[in-house]
Design an enzyme around this catalytic site. Sequence first.
Site, PDB file in Angstrom:
ATOM      1  N   ARG A   1       0.822  -1.225   0.000  1.00 37.74           N
ATOM      2  CA  ARG A   1       0.000   0.000   0.000  1.00 37.74           C
ATOM      3  C   ARG A   1       0.848   1.263   0.000  1.00 37.74           C
ATOM      4  O   ARG A   1       0.477   2.256  -0.632  1.00 37.74           O
ATOM      5  CB  ARG A   1      -0.926  -0.005   1.205  1.00 37.74           C
TER       6      ARG A   1
ATOM      7  N   ASP B   1     -16.139   7.613  10.128  1.00 37.51           N
ATOM      8  CA  ASP B   1     -14.958   6.801   9.857  1.00 37.51           C
ATOM      9  C   ASP B   1     -13.747   7.727   9.852  1.00 37.51           C
ATOM     10  O   ASP B   1     -13.861   8.926   9.578  1.00 37.51           O
ATOM     11  CB  ASP B   1     -15.077   6.093   8.497  1.00 37.51           C
TER      12      ASP B   1
HETATM   13  C1  LIG Z   1     -13.251  -3.391   8.089  1.00 40.21           C
HETATM   14  S1  LIG Z   1     -14.030  -1.818   8.078  1.00 40.21           S
HETATM   15  C2  LIG Z   1     -15.562  -2.197   8.907  1.00 40.21           C
HETATM   16  C3  LIG Z   1     -16.757  -1.567   8.225  1.00 40.21           C
HETATM   17  C4  LIG Z   1     -18.104  -1.931   8.839  1.00 40.21           C
HETATM   18  N1  LIG Z   1     -18.203  -1.516  10.199  1.00 40.21           N
HETATM   19  C5  LIG Z   1     -18.373  -3.399   8.718  1.00 40.21           C
HETATM   20  O1  LIG Z   1     -18.330  -4.117   9.711  1.00 40.21           O
HETATM   21  O2  LIG Z   1     -18.618  -3.873   7.601  1.00 40.21           O
HETATM   22  C6  LIG Z   1     -13.111  -0.954   9.353  1.00 40.21           C
HETATM   23  C7  LIG Z   1     -13.208   0.556   9.261  1.00 40.21           C
HETATM   24  O3  LIG Z   1     -12.687   1.120  10.463  1.00 40.21           O
HETATM   25  C8  LIG Z   1     -12.066   2.346  10.135  1.00 40.21           C
HETATM   26  N2  LIG Z   1     -11.147   2.720  11.227  1.00 40.21           N
HETATM   27  C9  LIG Z   1      -9.966   2.145  11.556  1.00 40.21           C
HETATM   28  N3  LIG Z   1      -9.413   2.770  12.615  1.00 40.21           N
HETATM   29  C10 LIG Z   1     -10.275   3.758  12.960  1.00 40.21           C
HETATM   30  C11 LIG Z   1     -10.249   4.751  13.978  1.00 40.21           C
HETATM   31  N4  LIG Z   1      -9.248   4.848  14.848  1.00 40.21           N
HETATM   32  N5  LIG Z   1     -11.296   5.610  14.035  1.00 40.21           N
HETATM   33  C12 LIG Z   1     -12.322   5.520  13.159  1.00 40.21           C
HETATM   34  N6  LIG Z   1     -12.394   4.605  12.173  1.00 40.21           N
HETATM   35  C13 LIG Z   1     -11.369   3.729  12.073  1.00 40.21           C
HETATM   36  C14 LIG Z   1     -11.396   2.082   8.804  1.00 40.21           C
HETATM   37  O4  LIG Z   1     -11.136   3.261   8.080  1.00 40.21           O
HETATM   38  C15 LIG Z   1     -12.405   1.146   8.119  1.00 40.21           C
HETATM   39  O5  LIG Z   1     -13.259   1.844   7.234  1.00 40.21           O
END
Ligand SMILES: C[S@@+](CC[C@H](N)C(=O)[O-])C[C@H]1O[C@@H](n2cnc3c(N)ncnc32)[C@H](O)[C@@H]1O
Length: 290
Positions: free
Chosen positions: A51, A161
């Site tokens: 990435r 997010d």
């Molecule tokens: C795998 S996705 C999950 C999406 C959804 N909640 C689901 O279960 O399908 C994880 C998300 O968490 C976000 N994320 C990671 N660290 C974070 C943080 N410290 N604060 C807010 N969002 C975060 C990422 O950008 C990503 O979009």
Amino acid sequence: MATLAPGTSASPLPEGAPVLGDAEFGRVARIMQDDARIHLTEVKKTLVHSRLSRRLRLHGLASFKAYLDLVESNTEERRQMVTALTTNHTHFFREDHHFDHLREHLLPRLKSDPNRSPVRIWSSACSSGEEVYTIAMCLLGDDRSKAQWMNGRDVKLLATDLSEPVVNATREALYAESTVAPVPAAYRDLWMRREEGGYRMVEAARALVTARVLNLFHEWPMRMRYDAIFCRNVMIYFDDTAKAELEAKLVNMLKPEGFLYIGHSERLIGPAAEKMVSCGNTIYRLADGR
Ligand SMILES: C[S@@+](CC[C@H](N)C(=O)[O-])C[C@H]1O[C@@H](n2cnc3c(N)ncnc32)[C@H](O)[C@@H]1O
């Protein structure tokens, strides 16, 4: 001769490709921990390499050391790096037992509330919005008449997010046909409109949703309490200290009897675990007298 990507024996790198050494991986891991509380372990080295190689190319840099020097002196690139290293996998009706629970337990409660209180639901790591629009469709129903309970009610869904591109995608609410496949036809026909490039959520669904960039470990500006919070498939990226801290804050944002939905491989730890009652697989309700 091809060199091997660090941390793997299976991904040969083109000759001359920058190598991500342990020192630079350590710098990346520290920034991810400091800025997002994301805990990167050695097994993620190949992913980080792939990435961030794109970011190196974009800036015309020949080494990860030069790139990390840039990141450490440039706030915007630092933000871009953190965003590039988030994993945004999601889909409509993911872990659909959560939405069965929402329809069977939360929705009747909201509909029958004699005080017609504001309804607030938070998708707290929303990625590109499939989660929050699944919630929206469950509230709206699979028949237009089922959405009538919302008339004159104050219903708002917050989607947040860390990553700006996915928050923008949530606002756009345009999904490729393949992405829409898990959506039952009755919901799709009512709440999505076919457009070039896929399906867009209709205005009635989009109007329910406010999408914002929010790092879960920064200050939360919200003053309202939530009927339900979805915090799914994000805590897996945090260490136990960060998880316990976040879960305690989430619990404090719930209304009495509010529900917390977490991802299939996540669990409640720390003080949050004592305040919540399990009411299904990865579903919790705020116990009385928190
Ligand atoms: C795998 S996705 C999950 C999406 C959804 N909640 C689901 O279960 O399908 C994880 C998300 O968490 C976000 N994320 C990671 N660290 C974070 C943080 N410290 N604060 C807010 N969002 C975060 C990422 O950008 C990503 O979009």
